[in-house]
Design a protein around this motif. Structure first.
Motif, PDB file in Angstrom:
ATOM      1  N   LEU A 159     -41.875   5.223 -20.513  1.00 12.55           N
ATOM      2  CA  LEU A 159     -42.797   4.426 -19.705  1.00 12.55           C
ATOM      3  C   LEU A 159     -42.349   4.335 -18.252  1.00 12.55           C
ATOM      4  N   GLY A 167     -44.492   5.841 -15.136  1.00  9.49           N
ATOM      5  CA  GLY A 167     -44.811   4.951 -14.021  1.00  9.49           C
ATOM      6  C   GLY A 167     -44.276   5.469 -12.699  1.00  9.49           C
ATOM      7  N   MET A 214     -46.450   8.257 -11.506  1.00  9.87           N
ATOM      8  CA  MET A 214     -47.702   7.727 -10.971  1.00  9.87           C
ATOM      9  C   MET A 214     -47.485   7.164  -9.569  1.00  9.87           C
ATOM     10  N   LEU A 215     -46.385   6.465  -9.355  1.00 13.51           N
ATOM     11  CA  LEU A 215     -46.100   5.914  -8.040  1.00 13.51           C
ATOM     12  C   LEU A 215     -45.818   7.008  -7.022  1.00 13.51           C
TER      13      LEU A 215
END
Length: 98
Positions: free
Chosen positions: A12, A16, A19-20
């Motif tokens: 996860l 994340g 994505m950032l």
């Protein structure tokens, strides 16, 4: 049970972070966007090498078409430059033949 939760947490966090990076660094986001078609091409090639010719060819073709679509912003101008250079060489060739 604790090891399984650690693995999920790491996955996860990695998703994340990707994505950032995609939001805050457009170049890095584009590189990540190219990763999936390249992986499809590699998996298709691997499938062909392992004897699964039909499914490997399909996956490889989808990966190649997807990569071509993602790189069209780069391929279009290169094609234009190549056509201009080819046209100039044809004009120079006709002048030398007379």
């Amino acid at each position: 049970m604790k090891n399984r939760n650690n693995g999920t947490a790491i996955v996860l966090i990695a998703i994340g972070a990707l994505m950032l990076f995609g939001l805050f660094a457009p170049l890095f986001g584009k590189l990540i966007g190219l990763l999936f078609p390249i992986l499809m091409i590699v998996l298709g090639y691997y499938g062909i090498r392992r004897g699964r010719v039909v499914i490997g060819t399909i996956i490889l073709a989808f990966g190649a078409l997807s990569l071509l679509a993602k790189l069209s912003w780069f391929i279009g101008p290169l094609l234009g430059i190549a056509l201009v250079i080819f046209g100039i060489s044809l004009l120079k060739g006709k002048r030398n033949s007379y």
